[in-house]
Design an enzyme around this catalytic site. Structure first.
Site, mmCIF file in Angstrom:
data_model
loop_
_atom_site.group_PDB
_atom_site.id
_atom_site.type_symbol
_atom_site.label_atom_id
_atom_site.label_comp_id
_atom_site.label_asym_id
_atom_site.label_seq_id
_atom_site.Cartn_x
_atom_site.Cartn_y
_atom_site.Cartn_z
ATOM 1 N N GLU A 87 -0.444 7.568 -0.947
ATOM 2 C CA GLU A 87 -1.414 8.090 -1.916
ATOM 3 C C GLU A 87 -0.913 9.367 -2.599
ATOM 4 O O GLU A 87 -1.456 9.791 -3.608
ATOM 5 C CB GLU A 87 -2.770 8.339 -1.241
ATOM 6 N N GLU A 118 10.917 17.093 13.863
ATOM 7 C CA GLU A 118 11.410 16.878 12.499
ATOM 8 C C GLU A 118 10.973 18.058 11.618
ATOM 9 O O GLU A 118 9.817 18.466 11.674
ATOM 10 C CB GLU A 118 10.767 15.585 11.999
ATOM 11 N N SER A 131 5.501 8.639 9.463
ATOM 12 C CA SER A 131 5.704 9.528 10.613
ATOM 13 C C SER A 131 5.482 8.754 11.917
ATOM 14 O O SER A 131 4.769 7.741 11.941
ATOM 15 C CB SER A 131 4.733 10.704 10.519
ATOM 16 N N LYS A 146 0.883 -1.177 0.000
ATOM 17 C CA LYS A 146 0.000 0.000 0.000
ATOM 18 C C LYS A 146 0.921 1.227 0.000
ATOM 19 O O LYS A 146 1.412 1.658 1.034
ATOM 20 C CB LYS A 146 -0.889 -0.010 1.258
ATOM 21 N N CYS A 199 14.328 10.974 6.126
ATOM 22 C CA CYS A 199 14.338 10.618 7.550
ATOM 23 C C CYS A 199 15.747 10.594 8.093
ATOM 24 O O CYS A 199 15.948 10.445 9.292
ATOM 25 C CB CYS A 199 13.661 9.271 7.771
#
Ligand code: NAD
Length: 499
Positions: free
Chosen positions: A191, A398, A241, A188, A296
């Site tokens: 999107e 972040e 996240s 998945k 990241c």
């Protein structure tokens, strides 16, 4: 159209992306959909359907059915389609990189590098016969005429849920290992960037996996939650996240699944008086501003220790001023746009709060406006703040944008305390030519990945990859030996023979 625009035109034209289930492209129906937008131009590239519960169920059942024969297929045969997948992906590197650059905004060069890093995992998983053997345990003579040994077995259907920032590489942290170990797989993807997966699955389709072994469902949060609760999903790999990683970890575990969930990060770099500052600066700049800071592993706080601060400050400013902002498909570009207007606003809020809390702006990219009127996307120019201290929000959260925060420390002990002050533990870098400083750093910094004189990049496929603290939820990490253990269960077999 200029030659360059023609060379880098979107290589895939479709009104809506499809799912890939049971070896067929399927157009999901009945659910909502969302536009996919080029972040440099705001142009709509396609739409992404949000797969309904029924569509997810169909994909998982198909994968579960395929598992019955795939698990019986010897590991030496299971890796054959992976050899073909490597070739099919290599044939498509440029195509995938250009689509990725359009939907994500990173430069085509960065995108090419990303695809290559993904292919590297396919190559490592091709060695599964050997990886499978290691750690399985050999036949043991445990009692007279009695043998005991451990046999690795796959578990069933695994899913991977991936973020927007590496749409080609991150799915490939999981897919090759999951299927080489005998499981079947449902991806998945984010999107926000579904086009890269369409092209990767064209390669999957051409690679000759048996139908149903590798599947793709598009969608958002509801699609994810259906996967997390589906009774036929054995395990979940997640990257994204930290709040969503925690949610995925808890929900999947409550539903009895194996889960590994990689979260967000806050990575500091420290430069000591023993560093080669001039040689280090290009590397630091690459780590901070590469991918427009949407990594990241990006170092977004740089701490200058003692007398290293002044020359470091001067050289970082000079290098950051030189960066060119633009569309990823423009070969002159160093820093592309941010993925969405919301992401850009989030970074702007972090900068404003930092200024309220006492930081000072040395380079201000907030009002960056591209001279090409067609490029009215989510750009932010390279920004540099100084006077950043660990009590500020921007030193703890972040950033995920092209922003460098400069801070200072009197000595290495103080710098290490600053590095460890955040709730994250993904990565950190030290710049020094002193072996003893490097050793202290490696042992005292609480992060899953440490760079010495180098910004950390994703580890090679034969090593595990994962952070600590709120950067990772779970036990076994992605890639390498951890992946083999995550995707298999060892059965103990004890036996004797009477005749
Ligand atoms: P995100 O958490 O918003 O989305 C990641 C995935 O979770 C997507 O597939 C999305 O559809 C799904 N999702 C979003 N909201 C959900 C919800 N409420 N319930 C269930 N699923 C949901 O992350 P992102 O913005 O796509 O990616 C950026 C983040 O990923 C950054 O924090 C970055 O540090 C992190 N990241 C971590 C690593 C790592 O290795 N630790 C690597 C890459 C990115």
């Amino acid at each position: 159209m200029s030659e360059q625009q023609e060379q880098f035109a979107l290589p895939i034209a479709t009104d809506s992306v499809d799912n890939y289930v049971g070896g067929e492209w399927v157009t999901p129906s009945g659910g909502e959909s969302q536009p996919v937008v080029d972040p440099a131009t705001n142009e709509e590239l396609t739409t992404v359907p949000f797969s309904t519960e029924d569509a997810v169920d169909e994909a998982v059942r198909t994968a579960d059915e395929a598992f019955k024969s795939w698990r019986q297929t010897p590991v030496t045969k299971r890796i054959q389609p992976l050899f073909d997948l490597k070739t099919e992906l290599e044939d498509r590197i440029d195509e995938i990189a250009v689509a990725l650059s359009h939907e994500h905004g990173k430069t085509v060069e960065e995108a090419r590098g990303e695809v290559r890093r993904g292919i590297e995992n396919v190559e490592v998983a091709c060695g599964m016969p050997n990886m499978f053997r290691e750690g399985s345990g050999n036949v043991e003579d445990v009692a007279p005429e009695m043998d005991e040994y451990a046999v690795r077995q796959p578990l069933g259907v695994f899913t991977a849920i991936t973020p927007f920032n590496f749409p080609a590489m991150i799915p490939l942290w999981f897919l090759p290992y999951a299927v080489a170990t005998g499981n079947t797989f449902v991806l998945k993807p984010s999107e926000k960037v579904p086009l890269s997966s369409q092209l990767i699955f064209e390669a999957v389709d051409a690679a000759g996996f048996p139908d149903g072994v590798v599947n793709l469902v598009n969608g958002g949060a509801d699609t994810v939650n259906t996967l997390l609760e589906h009774p036929d999903v054995a395990g979940v790999s997640f990257v994204g996240s930290s709040p969503i990683a925690k949610h995925v970890y808890e929900t999947a575990a409550q539903n009895g699944k194996r889960v590994q969930a990689q979260g967000g990060a806050k990575n500091y770099a420290v430069v000591t008086e023993n560093a080669e500052v001039e040689a280090s600066v290009p590397n630091i700049i690459g780590s901070v501003y590469g991918n427009a800071g949407q990594r990241c592993l990006a170092n977004d706080v740089v701490v200058g220790v003692g007398d290293a601060y002044d020359p470091l400050r001067e050289q970082l400013i000079e290098a950051a001023e030189d960066l060119t902002v633009g569309a990823g498909v423009d070969e002159e570009t160093d820093v592309g746009p941010l993925i969405t207007a919301d992401s850009r606003n989030r970074v702007l809020d972090l900068i404003d709060n930092a200024l309220d809390e006492g930081a000072e702006l040395v380079l201000d990219g907030r009002d960056f406006d591209h001279p090409d009127a067609e490029l009215d996307g989510h750009f932010l120019g390279p920004t540099l703040l100084e006077g950043v201290t660990t009590d500020m929000e921007i030193a703890q959260e972040e950033i995920f944008g092209p922003v460098l925060c400069l801070a200072s420390a009197d000595d290495l002990d103080e710098a290490i305390e600053m590095v460890n002050s955040t709730k994250y533990g993904n990565a950190s870098s030290l710049y020094t030519e002193s072996g003893s400083e490097a050793r202290q750093y490696k042992y005292e910094v609480d992060a899953g990945n440490i760079g010495i004189n180098v910004g950390v990049c994703a580890p090679m496929g034969f090593f595990h990859f994962g952070g600590r603290k709120e950067s990772f939820f779970g036990d076994l990490h992605a890639q390498g030996e951890d992946a083999v253990n995550f995707y298999t269960e060892k059965t103990i077999q004890i036996e004797r023979w009477y005749s």
